[in-house]
Scaffold this motif. Structure first.
Motif, PDB file in Angstrom:
ATOM      1  N   LEU A   1     -10.724  -6.778  23.518  1.00 17.74           N
ATOM      2  CA  LEU A   1      -9.811  -5.663  23.746  1.00 17.74           C
ATOM      3  C   LEU A   1      -8.988  -5.392  22.486  1.00 17.74           C
ATOM      4  N   ALA A   2      -8.499  -6.431  21.847  1.00 16.19           N
ATOM      5  CA  ALA A   2      -7.728  -6.272  20.614  1.00 16.19           C
ATOM      6  C   ALA A   2      -8.579  -5.620  19.529  1.00 16.19           C
ATOM      7  N   ARG A   3      -9.817  -6.070  19.393  1.00 15.26           N
ATOM      8  CA  ARG A   3     -10.727  -5.499  18.397  1.00 15.26           C
ATOM      9  C   ARG A   3     -10.983  -4.020  18.686  1.00 15.26           C
ATOM     10  N   HIS A   4     -11.179  -3.709  19.949  1.00 17.08           N
ATOM     11  CA  HIS A   4     -11.440  -2.321  20.339  1.00 17.08           C
ATOM     12  C   HIS A   4     -10.228  -1.430  20.040  1.00 17.08           C
ATOM     13  N   LEU A   5      -9.043  -1.909  20.293  1.00  9.55           N
ATOM     14  CA  LEU A   5      -7.837  -1.135  20.007  1.00  9.55           C
ATOM     15  C   LEU A   5      -7.685  -0.875  18.510  1.00  9.55           C
ATOM     16  N   VAL A   6      -7.997  -1.881  17.701  1.00  7.34           N
ATOM     17  CA  VAL A   6      -7.902  -1.714  16.253  1.00  7.34           C
ATOM     18  C   VAL A   6      -8.938  -0.713  15.777  1.00  7.34           C
ATOM     19  N   GLU A   7     -10.156  -0.781  16.321  1.00  4.00           N
ATOM     20  CA  GLU A   7     -11.201   0.164  15.943  1.00  4.00           C
ATOM     21  C   GLU A   7     -10.813   1.597  16.281  1.00  4.00           C
ATOM     22  N   LEU A   8     -10.125   1.779  17.378  1.00  9.36           N
ATOM     23  CA  LEU A   8      -9.689   3.115  17.781  1.00  9.36           C
ATOM     24  C   LEU A   8      -8.470   3.591  16.994  1.00  9.36           C
ATOM     25  N   GLY A   9      -7.832   2.675  16.284  1.00  6.06           N
ATOM     26  CA  GLY A   9      -6.675   3.045  15.478  1.00  6.06           C
ATOM     27  C   GLY A   9      -5.388   3.150  16.266  1.00  6.06           C
ATOM     28  N   LEU A  10      -5.323   2.524  17.409  1.00  2.04           N
ATOM     29  CA  LEU A  10      -4.119   2.626  18.228  1.00  2.04           C
ATOM     30  C   LEU A  10      -2.952   1.832  17.661  1.00  2.04           C
ATOM     31  N   ASN A  11      -3.207   1.019  16.655  1.00  2.00           N
ATOM     32  CA  ASN A  11      -2.122   0.256  16.050  1.00  2.00           C
ATOM     33  C   ASN A  11      -1.482   1.016  14.896  1.00  2.00           C
ATOM     34  N   LYS A  12      -1.933   2.240  14.610  1.00  2.00           N
ATOM     35  CA  LYS A  12      -1.411   3.024  13.484  1.00  2.00           C
ATOM     36  C   LYS A  12      -0.623   4.206  13.992  1.00  2.00           C
ATOM     37  N   LYS A  13       0.450   4.536  13.277  1.00  2.00           N
ATOM     38  CA  LYS A  13       1.185   5.751  13.613  1.00  2.00           C
ATOM     39  C   LYS A  13       0.533   6.929  12.907  1.00  2.00           C
ATOM     40  N   PRO A  14       0.581   8.124  13.504  1.00  2.00           N
ATOM     41  CA  PRO A  14      -0.060   9.284  12.879  1.00  2.00           C
ATOM     42  C   PRO A  14       0.610   9.617  11.549  1.00  2.00           C
ATOM     43  N   LYS A  15      -0.211   9.956  10.566  1.00  2.00           N
ATOM     44  CA  LYS A  15       0.328  10.306   9.251  1.00  2.00           C
ATOM     45  C   LYS A  15       0.749  11.767   9.236  1.00  2.00           C
ATOM     46  N   LYS A  16       1.815  12.014   8.522  1.00  2.00           N
ATOM     47  CA  LYS A  16       2.293  13.376   8.333  1.00  2.00           C
ATOM     48  C   LYS A  16       1.298  14.121   7.442  1.00  2.00           C
ATOM     49  N   LEU A  17       1.019  15.368   7.767  1.00  2.00           N
ATOM     50  CA  LEU A  17       0.119  16.170   6.946  1.00  2.00           C
ATOM     51  C   LEU A  17       0.755  16.411   5.576  1.00  2.00           C
ATOM     52  N   ALA A  18      -0.034  16.308   4.535  1.00  2.00           N
ATOM     53  CA  ALA A  18       0.476  16.505   3.177  1.00  2.00           C
ATOM     54  C   ALA A  18       1.010  17.923   2.984  1.00  2.00           C
ATOM     55  N   SER A  19       0.436  18.873   3.702  1.00  2.00           N
ATOM     56  CA  SER A  19       0.838  20.268   3.539  1.00  2.00           C
ATOM     57  C   SER A  19       1.997  20.679   4.449  1.00  2.00           C
ATOM     58  N   GLN A  20       2.410  19.785   5.309  1.00  2.00           N
ATOM     59  CA  GLN A  20       3.464  20.113   6.277  1.00  2.00           C
ATOM     60  C   GLN A  20       4.745  20.535   5.567  1.00  2.00           C
ATOM     61  N   GLY A  21       5.245  21.705   5.940  1.00  2.00           N
ATOM     62  CA  GLY A  21       6.498  22.208   5.384  1.00  2.00           C
ATOM     63  C   GLY A  21       6.370  22.868   4.019  1.00  2.00           C
ATOM     64  N   LYS A  22       5.155  22.963   3.502  1.00  2.00           N
ATOM     65  CA  LYS A  22       4.954  23.563   2.180  1.00  2.00           C
ATOM     66  C   LYS A  22       4.592  25.045   2.338  1.00  2.00           C
ATOM     67  N   ASN A  23       5.195  25.883   1.516  1.00  2.00           N
ATOM     68  CA  ASN A  23       4.893  27.308   1.514  1.00  2.00           C
ATOM     69  C   ASN A  23       3.897  27.575   0.387  1.00  2.00           C
ATOM     70  N   VAL A  24       2.656  27.834   0.759  1.00  2.00           N
ATOM     71  CA  VAL A  24       1.603  28.046  -0.241  1.00  2.00           C
ATOM     72  C   VAL A  24       0.934  29.411  -0.069  1.00  2.00           C
ATOM     73  N   GLU A  25       1.623  30.333   0.568  1.00  2.00           N
ATOM     74  CA  GLU A  25       1.044  31.647   0.857  1.00  2.00           C
ATOM     75  C   GLU A  25       0.607  32.395  -0.396  1.00  2.00           C
ATOM     76  N   GLU A  26       1.238  32.150  -1.527  1.00  2.00           N
ATOM     77  CA  GLU A  26       0.896  32.856  -2.764  1.00  2.00           C
ATOM     78  C   GLU A  26      -0.292  32.230  -3.484  1.00  2.00           C
ATOM     79  N   PHE A  27      -0.806  31.119  -2.974  1.00  2.00           N
ATOM     80  CA  PHE A  27      -1.891  30.394  -3.626  1.00  2.00           C
ATOM     81  C   PHE A  27      -3.065  30.262  -2.652  1.00  2.00           C
ATOM     82  N   PRO A  28      -4.054  31.140  -2.750  1.00  2.00           N
ATOM     83  CA  PRO A  28      -5.150  31.177  -1.776  1.00  2.00           C
ATOM     84  C   PRO A  28      -5.895  29.848  -1.605  1.00  2.00           C
TER      85      PRO A  28
END
Length: 82
Positions: A9-36
């Motif tokens: 069960l522990a191995r399965h949880l680690v494989e599913l990534g349940l021990n990790k918190k979601p990473k913030k998107l690198a683009s979150q909060g960035k205004n890139v509308e002028e750069f296609p």
């Protein structure tokens, strides 16, 4: 492992990534509308991270000696420093 008392069960949880918190998107909060290009990367970042989409960025340019230089970036395998 101590609380679960079940190696499989522990191995399965680690494989599913349940021990990790979601990473913030690198683009979150960035205004890139002028750069296609940056806007296109921002639009697909979440899908690429979740494995629902792949994106290869091909680059071609010329150096100071007018020689063609080219390469590619697999957007799903790039590393973002937090």
């Amino acid at each position: 492992m101590f609380y679960l008392e079940d190696v499989e069960l522990a191995r399965h949880l680690v494989e599913l990534g349940l021990n990790k918190k979601p990473k913030k998107l690198a683009s979150q909060g960035k205004n890139v509308e002028e750069f296609p290009l940056l806007q296109a990367l921002k639009d697909r970042e979440e899908a690429v991270r979740n494995g629902k989409l792949t994106t290869i960025i091909f680059i071609r340019d010329r150096n100071a000696k007018a020689q063609e230089v080219s390469g590619y970036i697999d957007y799903g395998h790039r590393h973002v420093l937090d």
